[in-house]
Design a protein around this motif. Structure first.
Motif, PDB file in Angstrom:
ATOM      1  N   LEU A  32       8.103  27.947  29.632  1.00 57.54           N
ATOM      2  CA  LEU A  32       9.519  27.875  29.969  1.00 57.54           C
ATOM      3  C   LEU A  32       9.905  29.109  30.781  1.00 57.54           C
ATOM      4  O   LEU A  32       9.586  30.236  30.390  1.00 57.54           O
ATOM      5  N   PRO A  33      10.575  28.923  31.914  1.00 56.54           N
ATOM      6  CA  PRO A  33      10.970  30.089  32.709  1.00 56.54           C
ATOM      7  C   PRO A  33      11.818  31.051  31.881  1.00 56.54           C
ATOM      8  O   PRO A  33      12.736  30.628  31.165  1.00 56.54           O
ATOM      9  N   PRO A  34      11.529  32.339  31.971  1.00 54.82           N
ATOM     10  CA  PRO A  34      12.317  33.314  31.201  1.00 54.82           C
ATOM     11  C   PRO A  34      13.809  33.216  31.480  1.00 54.82           C
ATOM     12  O   PRO A  34      14.631  33.449  30.584  1.00 54.82           O
ATOM     13  N   GLU A  35      14.172  32.833  32.711  1.00 52.81           N
ATOM     14  CA  GLU A  35      15.593  32.721  33.059  1.00 52.81           C
ATOM     15  C   GLU A  35      16.284  31.642  32.232  1.00 52.81           C
ATOM     16  O   GLU A  35      17.449  31.794  31.849  1.00 52.81           O
ATOM     17  N   TYR A  40      19.664  30.479  27.441  1.00 49.05           N
ATOM     18  CA  TYR A  40      19.792  29.867  26.116  1.00 49.05           C
ATOM     19  C   TYR A  40      20.200  30.890  25.067  1.00 49.05           C
ATOM     20  O   TYR A  40      21.125  30.644  24.273  1.00 49.05           O
ATOM     21  N   ILE A  41      19.511  32.035  25.002  1.00 44.40           N
ATOM     22  CA  ILE A  41      19.789  32.963  23.904  1.00 44.40           C
ATOM     23  C   ILE A  41      21.173  33.603  24.042  1.00 44.40           C
ATOM     24  O   ILE A  41      21.825  33.878  23.039  1.00 44.40           O
ATOM     25  N   VAL A  42      21.628  33.811  25.271  1.00 45.44           N
ATOM     26  CA  VAL A  42      22.974  34.343  25.443  1.00 45.44           C
ATOM     27  C   VAL A  42      24.005  33.319  24.967  1.00 45.44           C
ATOM     28  O   VAL A  42      24.935  33.639  24.222  1.00 45.44           O
ATOM     29  N   HIS A  86      18.311  37.322  17.924  1.00 39.94           N
ATOM     30  CA  HIS A  86      18.823  37.426  19.286  1.00 39.94           C
ATOM     31  C   HIS A  86      18.686  38.826  19.851  1.00 39.94           C
ATOM     32  O   HIS A  86      18.352  39.003  21.017  1.00 39.94           O
ATOM     33  N   GLN A  87      18.927  39.838  19.037  1.00 36.87           N
ATOM     34  CA  GLN A  87      18.803  41.200  19.552  1.00 36.87           C
ATOM     35  C   GLN A  87      17.370  41.489  19.967  1.00 36.87           C
ATOM     36  O   GLN A  87      17.127  42.167  20.970  1.00 36.87           O
ATOM     37  N   ALA A  88      16.403  40.988  19.204  1.00 34.41           N
ATOM     38  CA  ALA A  88      15.003  41.168  19.581  1.00 34.41           C
ATOM     39  C   ALA A  88      14.704  40.460  20.889  1.00 34.41           C
ATOM     40  O   ALA A  88      14.028  41.016  21.778  1.00 34.41           O
ATOM     41  N   GLY A  94      15.351  41.181  28.692  1.00 36.40           N
ATOM     42  CA  GLY A  94      16.163  41.949  29.624  1.00 36.40           C
ATOM     43  C   GLY A  94      17.641  41.656  29.598  1.00 36.40           C
ATOM     44  O   GLY A  94      18.316  41.753  30.626  1.00 36.40           O
ATOM     45  N   VAL A  95      18.167  41.301  28.428  1.00 34.84           N
ATOM     46  CA  VAL A  95      19.609  41.077  28.293  1.00 34.84           C
ATOM     47  C   VAL A  95      20.235  42.340  27.711  1.00 34.84           C
ATOM     48  O   VAL A  95      19.907  42.733  26.583  1.00 34.84           O
ATOM     49  N   THR A  96      21.077  42.990  28.451  1.00 37.08           N
ATOM     50  CA  THR A  96      21.730  44.199  27.963  1.00 37.08           C
ATOM     51  C   THR A  96      22.971  43.831  27.156  1.00 37.08           C
ATOM     52  O   THR A  96      23.491  42.717  27.249  1.00 37.08           O
ATOM     53  N   ALA A  97      23.439  44.796  26.385  1.00 42.55           N
ATOM     54  CA  ALA A  97      24.661  44.572  25.598  1.00 42.55           C
ATOM     55  C   ALA A  97      25.835  44.257  26.515  1.00 42.55           C
ATOM     56  O   ALA A  97      26.687  43.417  26.189  1.00 42.55           O
TER      57      ALA A  97
END
Length: 220
Positions: A32-35, A40-42, A86-88, A94-97
């Motif tokens: 699955l593409p990381p993008e 999804y996780i966001v 999700h934080q992990a 590469g998702v910042t706060a």
């Protein structure tokens, strides 16, 4: 046949569509593409924040101690999953706060959470918990279906392991029992409304994964 068994059989075409969705097929393969997973996780983080509220409201409205305990525990677990899993993944993908804080719910996410909020505010307890159940049961089925065929190593193994864990299956079974209990004490009209709520929430589950796969945003 119990209410849950009946509606689970009724939504079988939807369940097949979910299990066959390329998001999940590629997630299992590790391709699955990381993008798409980042999308999804966001969105899932935004979803779980509202889902935990729906669970808390179900706990407040539950007529039994078992219901109050189960849904209040579920609300706590939803927050813990958001914080831990999700934080992990945010760190890994590469998702910042700041990115997470600035994210806007997509139509699929907002539609799903708004539907649950509307049920909690304006409809019966029975309908609300019927709509809550697919997020448990569909994810449990997906986790169990994916885990035996998942590639190893797999960048998404933590996600797969979370939803294939026996403890998640046990939680699903407890919520199913509460929904069956509510249905057994309900009239025909309420049972029909419960079935509709379960079916609509299951449709939203498919839409959520499809939206993530295509990295959908608002069209205008």
């Amino acid at each position: 046949m119990s209410f849950c068994d009946e509606i689970w059989q009724d939504v079988e075409p939807l369940r097949r569509s979910i299990l066959a969705h390329p998001f999940l097929a590629e997630l299992a393969a590790g391709t699955l593409p990381p993008e798409s997973f980042r999308h999804y996780i966001v969105q899932d983080s935004l979803y779980l924040a509202e889902y935990s509220r729906a669970l808390a409201l179900a706990a407040a409205r539950a007529p039994t101690a078992a219901g109050r305990l189960e849904f209040s525990d579920g609300a706590k677990v939803a927050v813990q999953v958001e914080e831990a899993l999700h934080q992990a993944f945010f760190a890994s993908f590469g998702v910042t706060a700041q990115m997470a804080a600035n994210s806007e719910a997509t139509p699929a996410c907002l539609g799903y959470t708004s539907y649950l909020s509307a049920l909690a505010a304006t409809r019966s307890y029975e309908e609300l918990i019927a709509a809550i159940l697919p997020c448990f049961w569909v994810y449990w089925e997906v986790g169990c279906a994916i885990k035996p065929r998942a590639a190893a190593p797999n960048p998404y193994s933590a996600w797969i392991d979370t939803y294939a864990a026996p403890s998640f299956g046990e939680a699903t079974a407890r919520v199913r029992a509460l929904v069956d209990e509510a249905a057994s004490n309900a009239g025909t009209g309420t049972r029909r409304a419960m079935a509709d709520a379960f079916r609509i929430a299951t449709r939203f589950e498919w839409m959520f994964w499809d939206s993530a796969y295509h990295r959908a945003t608002w069209p205008i």
